[in-house]
Write an enzyme that holds these catalytic residues in place. Structure first.
Site, short mmCIF file in Angstrom:
data_model
loop_
_atom_site.label_atom_id
_atom_site.label_comp_id
_atom_site.label_asym_id
_atom_site.label_seq_id
_atom_site.Cartn_x
_atom_site.Cartn_y
_atom_site.Cartn_z
N HIS A 1 -9.14 -3.73 -2.00
CA HIS A 1 -8.14 -2.98 -1.22
C HIS A 1 -8.50 -1.48 -1.24
O HIS A 1 -8.49 -0.81 -0.19
CB HIS A 1 -6.74 -3.23 -1.82
CG HIS A 1 -5.64 -2.38 -1.27
ND1 HIS A 1 -4.59 -2.90 -0.54
CD2 HIS A 1 -5.39 -1.04 -1.34
CE1 HIS A 1 -3.77 -1.93 -0.19
NE2 HIS A 1 -4.22 -0.78 -0.67
N CYS B 1 0.86 -1.19 0.00
CA CYS B 1 0.00 0.00 0.00
C CYS B 1 0.89 1.23 0.00
O CYS B 1 1.87 1.29 0.75
CB CYS B 1 -0.90 0.01 1.23
SG CYS B 1 -2.01 1.43 1.31
N LEU B 2 0.55 2.20 -0.84
CA LEU B 2 1.36 3.42 -0.91
C LEU B 2 1.31 4.19 0.42
O LEU B 2 2.21 4.98 0.69
CB LEU B 2 0.87 4.31 -2.06
CG LEU B 2 1.06 3.70 -3.46
CD1 LEU B 2 0.38 4.57 -4.52
CD2 LEU B 2 2.54 3.52 -3.80
N HIS C 1 -10.05 1.45 1.75
CA HIS C 1 -9.58 2.81 2.07
C HIS C 1 -10.76 3.75 2.29
O HIS C 1 -10.71 4.65 3.15
CB HIS C 1 -8.71 3.37 0.94
CG HIS C 1 -7.28 2.92 0.97
ND1 HIS C 1 -6.44 3.19 2.02
CD2 HIS C 1 -6.53 2.25 0.07
CE1 HIS C 1 -5.24 2.70 1.76
NE2 HIS C 1 -5.26 2.11 0.57
O1 GNR Z 1 0.25 -0.27 -5.66
C1 GNR Z 1 -0.42 -1.06 -5.01
N1 GNR Z 1 -0.23 -2.38 -5.17
C2 GNR Z 1 -1.07 -3.35 -4.65
C3 GNR Z 1 -0.64 -4.67 -4.67
C4 GNR Z 1 -1.44 -5.67 -4.17
C5 GNR Z 1 -2.68 -5.37 -3.66
C6 GNR Z 1 -3.12 -4.06 -3.62
C7 GNR Z 1 -2.32 -3.06 -4.12
S1 GNR Z 1 -2.89 -1.42 -4.10
C8 GNR Z 1 -1.39 -0.55 -4.01
C9 GNR Z 1 -1.63 0.94 -4.14
C10 GNR Z 1 -2.43 1.42 -2.96
O2 GNR Z 1 -1.98 1.58 -1.87
N2 GNR Z 1 -3.70 1.63 -3.16
O3 GNR Z 1 -4.49 2.00 -2.16
NI NI Z 2 -3.58 1.18 -0.38
#
Ligand code: GNR
Ligand code: NI
Length: 174
Positions: free
Chosen positions: A136, A94-95, A140
């Site tokens: 995912h 997740c970023l 958020h």
């Molecule tokens: O870049 C991202 N890669 C990722 C890899 C596996 C499952 C979910 C993700 S989302 C993430 C970018 C991010 O944080 N999105 O909210």
């Molecule tokens: Ni994320």
């Protein structure tokens, strides 16, 4: 377009519930453009508005590979209308939780209803990485991060490490 700062854990903003968008107007489209540019700059495959501090139910995604043509997707007010009980496991990142990766189980397939960039109603049947990523991102919108699915011990460890150092070049699998 502009590259925005991505908020990282621990930060209460990430725990806010995002609010539905009433109309997809110029302001929302500008936000989506900025989100996409921010996501590409950070080498992510998805981004929710709250990650740049905007509590609106808006997500952008692009699952195309580096060599491939860009393929942006925009989701406004997404709702999961159906999901199967069978789950699949992906190593997620997740970023907003930089450099930490962990396996997470989620429903393997789901159907999503949403408005697109032009405010048009759409339905998507998602599976594989697309299904994982949209779930995912939709987490958020509810203030949920993938680390919330880890054991209390692992989650505490991740948050502690994130709050201690600002620069962590390593890739840490928990
Ligand atoms: O870049 C991202 N890669 C990722 C890899 C596996 C499952 C979910 C993700 S989302 C993430 C970018 C991010 O944080 N999105 O909210
Ligand atoms: Ni994320």
């Amino acid at each position: 377009m502009a590259i925005k700062n991505i908020i990282t854990e621990p930060n209460k903003i990430l725990r806010q519930k995002s609010l539905p968008v009433s109309i997809v107007g110029k302001e929302e489209q500008k936000l989506m453009n900025d989100m996409l540019e921010t996501m590409y700059d950070a080498n992510g495959i998805g981004l929710a508005a709250i990650q740049i501090g905007v509590p609106k139910r808006i997500i952008v995604m692009d699952l195309s590979k580096n060599e491939e043509k860009k393929s942006p997707m925009y989701f406004v007010n997404p709702i999961i209308t159906n999901k199967i009980t069978e789950t699949s496991t992906y190593e997620e990142g997740c970023l907003s939780v930089p450099n930490f990766f962990a396996e997470v189980d989620r429903p393997k397939k789901c159907d999503v209803e949403y408005l697109d960039y032009n405010g048009k109603k759409k339905i998507l049947n998602a599976n594989g990485l697309l299904a994982t990523c949209i779930q995912h991102e939709m987490d958020h919108l509810e203030g949920i991060l993938f680390i919330d699915y880890l054991s209390k011990l692992k989650k505490t460890m991740v948050i502690k490490k994130l709050s201690k150092q600002k620069n962590r070049p390593d890739r840490i699998i928990v």
